[in-house]
Enzyme design. Sequence first.
Site, PDB file in Angstrom:
ATOM      1  N   HIS A 278       0.836  -1.205   0.000  1.00 21.41           N
ATOM      2  CA  HIS A 278       0.000   0.000   0.000  1.00 21.41           C
ATOM      3  C   HIS A 278       0.869   1.253   0.000  1.00 21.41           C
ATOM      4  CE1 HIS A 278      -3.251   2.663   0.462  1.00 21.41           C
ATOM      5  NE2 HIS A 278      -3.663   2.399   1.684  1.00 21.41           N
ATOM      6  N   HIS A 329      -1.481   0.117 -12.431  1.00 20.66           N
ATOM      7  CA  HIS A 329      -2.343   0.506 -11.313  1.00 20.66           C
ATOM      8  C   HIS A 329      -3.609  -0.340 -11.366  1.00 20.66           C
ATOM      9  CE1 HIS A 329      -5.090   3.048  -8.901  1.00 20.66           C
ATOM     10  NE2 HIS A 329      -3.994   3.357  -8.245  1.00 20.66           N
ATOM     11  N   ASP A 388       3.451   6.807  -7.671  1.00 16.94           N
ATOM     12  CA  ASP A 388       4.612   6.390  -6.890  1.00 16.94           C
ATOM     13  C   ASP A 388       5.898   6.407  -7.702  1.00 16.94           C
ATOM     14  OD1 ASP A 388       3.133   5.733  -4.460  1.00 16.94           O
ATOM     15  OD2 ASP A 388       2.305   4.087  -5.612  1.00 16.94           O
TER      16      ASP A 388
END
Length: 452
Positions: A278, A329, A388
């Site tokens: 996460h 994703h 990210d």
Amino acid sequence: MSDYSESSFIDKLSGLAKNNDIIAPDLYEEYDVKCGLRYRDGRGVLVGLTKIGDVVGYEMVDGVKKPIPGKLLYRGYDIRNLISDAEAHDEFGFEQTVYLLLFGELPTREQYEEFKFFLGTRRMLPENFTEDMIMKAPSPDIMNKLARGVLASYSYDKNPEDRSVENNMRQCIELIARFPTLVAYAYQTKRRFYDGRSMYVHNPKPELSTAENLLRLIRSDKAYTKLEADILDLCLILHAEHGGGNNSSFSIHVISSADTDTYSAVGAAVGSLKGKRHGGANIQVMGMMDDIKAHVKDWSNETEVKEYLRKIIRKEAYDRTGLIYGQGHAVYTISDPRAILVRDKAKFLAEAKGCMEEYNLYLLIEKLAPVVFAEERGGIKNICSNVDFYTGFVYSMLGIPRELYTPIFAISRIAGWSAHRIEEIVSGRKIYRPAFRNIMPERDFIPMDNRG
């Protein structure tokens, strides 16, 4: 028991658990179990309704997923408009984002200034909290220390058990204001007791934004530039909310549905975010990029970069997982709007910091990764860079140590968590109680004296 040792005893018990907790993968198909609350095509199982945030990466056409450019909506507003409005007024936007998420509407100028002032007055930790709850029990992991700080806040609250919306709102706003201070002080204590370095404990300034205060608190000289604070503010806005289905926000709903206190619910969300699946994704990206930079001689050579990415996918390089971290994703397919916004802003910081060669390497990997995936795995699924992929690079240019990457995520996401907590209190109907099917048949009990 003469040859007893704790490690061997734990190993023995662990072996029993491993052997008896195995569930055959085909049973999940037999009983139509939605692993991870997801359908086989990756869509999440619908378990609730929310008015807070929406993550849009596809649309359903005749029962089939059709990828579309990604959008992120906060209370129905496109995140790009929130950011462009803040930039047009040359001001920080995270505090306005917090207001929107908590109260459901964009603030007027008067409401915005009043809310910023209120947040600023709540940034200091309670009296003796730093000495008693942070410095006396330092932790090598900032997220664990943050969770402990959240739970310890219960003891400093004169009214911790009041479940009214008004009291919960007060508690949430105080946590939002204090998270940068909790994180910074936990980091400074970790520096002192685990790294053998100097510890700097600065007071937060109420007139400063969240981004400015964080940079001030973690740096020995308290200094930062406007550009540095601007891009950190952008990252905070983009991480503040991501729908009710992400693991930590879902945790807030689950724990809050049990009718527990705010600190218990938020502490659980911090624990969720700490997980590598996460909140720790950008750290994994940075580890991979370190490896790529060490093994690719010419960072501008497309062929050389592409072939090393191929080795990573084939599990011949880096950590042998076959994953190019920061690519792909669960919802976004064509594009992650957060990644685009961070990427474009990161260019200005890279120019200011003399990091353009590294920035161009990121751009090249973003360009080549989908091509290599398609060549190696048949091009079955669209993939794009996620947020990210770029945030770790931004934090590294800001000189922020990696142990603070996930805590920064928490400093931002506490806004969304708080909104989801209030929503569950106002509109939640029942305690969450999904079903697990038991596949262990009933057995005849064996008395102690008859066991072999």
